[in-house]
Design a protein around this motif. Structure first.
Motif, PDB file in Angstrom:
ATOM      1  N   VAL A 281       0.871  -1.175   0.000  1.00  0.00           N
ATOM      2  CA  VAL A 281       0.000   0.000   0.000  1.00  0.00           C
ATOM      3  C   VAL A 281       0.906   1.222   0.000  1.00  0.00           C
ATOM      4  O   VAL A 281       1.626   1.468   0.974  1.00  0.00           O
ATOM      5  N   LEU A 282       0.906   1.961  -1.118  1.00  0.00           N
ATOM      6  CA  LEU A 282       1.595   3.238  -1.137  1.00  0.00           C
ATOM      7  C   LEU A 282       0.801   4.189  -0.255  1.00  0.00           C
ATOM      8  O   LEU A 282      -0.370   4.468  -0.515  1.00  0.00           O
ATOM      9  N   SER A 283       1.423   4.663   0.802  1.00  0.00           N
ATOM     10  CA  SER A 283       0.674   5.419   1.801  1.00  0.00           C
ATOM     11  C   SER A 283       1.617   6.252   2.637  1.00  0.00           C
ATOM     12  O   SER A 283       2.709   5.795   2.987  1.00  0.00           O
ATOM     13  N   PHE A 297      -0.084   9.086  -4.827  1.00  0.00           N
ATOM     14  CA  PHE A 297      -0.566   9.139  -6.211  1.00  0.00           C
ATOM     15  C   PHE A 297       0.533   9.597  -7.164  1.00  0.00           C
ATOM     16  O   PHE A 297       0.616   9.131  -8.301  1.00  0.00           O
ATOM     17  N   ARG A 298       1.394  10.494  -6.710  1.00  0.00           N
ATOM     18  CA  ARG A 298       2.494  10.952  -7.573  1.00  0.00           C
ATOM     19  C   ARG A 298       3.572   9.881  -7.715  1.00  0.00           C
ATOM     20  O   ARG A 298       4.258   9.802  -8.727  1.00  0.00           O
ATOM     21  N   ASP A 316      -3.531   4.652  -0.718  1.00  0.00           N
ATOM     22  CA  ASP A 316      -4.520   5.453  -0.007  1.00  0.00           C
ATOM     23  C   ASP A 316      -3.991   6.876   0.099  1.00  0.00           C
ATOM     24  O   ASP A 316      -2.994   7.218  -0.514  1.00  0.00           O
ATOM     25  N   THR A 317      -4.681   7.694   0.865  1.00  0.00           N
ATOM     26  CA  THR A 317      -4.321   9.072   1.190  1.00  0.00           C
ATOM     27  C   THR A 317      -4.879  10.062   0.164  1.00  0.00           C
ATOM     28  O   THR A 317      -4.487  10.056  -1.001  1.00  0.00           O
ATOM     29  N   VAL A 338     -10.092   3.914   1.266  1.00  0.00           N
ATOM     30  CA  VAL A 338     -10.567   5.206   1.762  1.00  0.00           C
ATOM     31  C   VAL A 338     -10.686   5.148   3.278  1.00  0.00           C
ATOM     32  O   VAL A 338     -11.214   4.191   3.837  1.00  0.00           O
ATOM     33  N   GLY A 339     -10.173   6.176   3.944  1.00  0.00           N
ATOM     34  CA  GLY A 339     -10.222   6.248   5.391  1.00  0.00           C
ATOM     35  C   GLY A 339     -11.087   7.390   5.879  1.00  0.00           C
ATOM     36  O   GLY A 339     -12.145   7.182   6.465  1.00  0.00           O
TER      37      GLY A 339
END
Length: 397
Positions: A281-283, A297-298, A316-317, A338-339
């Motif tokens: 998870v990229l977070s 996202f980037r 996320d984020t 989604v948090g």
């Protein structure tokens, strides 16, 4: 002409009028005491990471196709070895029953009804077993922190496996607590402390306090320590010596999919791919740990190029709209979480509020896909998205 039939149920009326996640946020802020709302809303220090993450999604330009049949669109997705009816799941959140007393039970049951995964946090306020009861036939994930007392983490891992949780999120971005200044300024603690300030803030929100005082006491379902500020609780529980050996041990204990949450560099993504984890998870923890951390996202395009063939990449984020989810899938993400959007729905209306959150994101996903003229998630490609850039790294050469 005819008169519109009035909706006498206040919760249903408010939720029906909510057309966006921002609308749910507005309702949530009005109905929730400041300390609890700010715990959800806030991030670390100057809250720069969160602002940048949301801005990155806003800085998307879509490139639609034309003259394609989109009478029906397929939003289903395979993630971590199982199905999801939509390309997003509910992220793990801590202290959830403080936001609204139904807490994780509302989130898990709503996720099960929608056919999407639900993730339970180590800092959750509902037990592993009770989440399973709330979502008996759906997919449940467990998010694991490595504790100073390793046996606590090992026991939680075994319990999640025994309860049929199919995916474990091994979280790596929390060696210590981030500086969440809103919580410090609000005197936010578990359990909540009554002061003249909190009492004054409670007066316009009697329903929240009635629920809080007439339902089971707020406590962590997985931790014995419950007294202190959020930072104190995290620092007492978390272990800054967490390392790759811990990852290996958890891999041996958990029979399902092992996903590492909190990846923030391409180099670490490549190392994890070499170690054979099932996904990442990229977070940046919703901007709640290291402020000015990378925006997931980037990072996504480069991570997909480097390891997209070797493991599943999720993120996320900053997600506040179904279009953000579509953008992520187009740029190569397998799935999203989604948090805050979930918690806004929960605070706005309990289980019906979470249902409404899912409905809003679903409508936005379907509409965005149809306007892009793609009939399935598999048809989404990087060509459909242009990431407009405000922040360009300076060359060091």
């Amino acid at each position: 002409m005819q008169f519109k039939k009035p909706e006498l149920n206040g919760t249903r009326r408010r939720l029906k009028a909510a057309l966006t996640i921002e609308d749910l946020r507005t309702i949530a802020k009005r109905r929730t005491p400041k300390a609890a709302f700010d715990y959800t809303e806030g991030a670390a220090e100057g809250e720069i990471s969160l602002a940048r993450a949301r801005q990155a999604f806003e800085d998307v330009e879509f490139n639609p196709s034309i003259l394609r049949d989109v009478s029906d669109v397929d939003t289903t997705r395979e993630v971590f070895g199982g199905p999801s009816a939509l390309p997003f799941g509910i992220a793990p959140t801590g202290f959830t029953r403080l936001m609204q007393t139904e807490g994780e039970t509302a989130g898990a049951s709503a996720a099960g009804a929608a056919g999407i995964p639900f993730s339970l946090s180590t800092l959750g306020t509902t037990s592993i077993e009770d989440v399973k009861k709330a979502n008996p036939n759906g997919r449940n994930f467990f998010q694991l922190y490595v504790m100073r007392d390793r046996e606590v983490s090992y026991d939680l891992t075994r319990r999640a496996a025994a309860a049929g949780f199919d995916t474990l999120m091994f979280t790596v971005d929390t060696p210590v607590a981030g500086a969440r200044l809103r919580d410090t300024r609000n005197g936010f603690s578990i359990p909540p402390q009554l002061t003249m300030k909190t009492i004054a803030n409670a007066i316009p929100r009697p329903w929240w306090w009635y629920d809080f005082l007439t339902t089971p006491p707020l406590e962590f379902a997985s931790l014995s320590s419950t007294g202190g500020t959020v930072g104190e609780l995290l620092n007492d529980a978390m272990d800054p010596s967490i390392n790759f050996e811990d990852l290996k041990i958890i891999r041996e204990l958990f029979p399902g999919k092992l996903v590492v949450k909190g990846v923030q560099t391409v180099a670490d993504a490549k190392k994890l791919a070499d170690l054979g984890v099932d996904g990442i998870v990229l977070s940046n923890h919703g901007g709640r740990q290291l402020d000015r951390a990378p925006v997931p996202f980037r990072m996504l395009p480069e991570v997909v190029r480097e390891v997209g063939d070797d493991l599943e990449i999720t993120l996320d984020t900053g997600i506040m709209n179904g279009a953000d989810i579509v953008s992520s899938i187009a740029m190569g993400a397998n799935f999203t979480f989604v948090g805050r959007a979930y918690l806004y729905g929960l605070m706005a209306g309990g289980r019906p509020g979470v249902d409404r959150m899912i409905e809003i994101l679903t409508d936005q996903i379907v509409r965005t896909m149809k306007l892009l003229e793609v009939s399935s998630l598999e048809e989404l490609e990087p060509k459909h998205v242009t990431q407009l850039s405000r922040l360009v790294p300076l060359s060091t050469s």
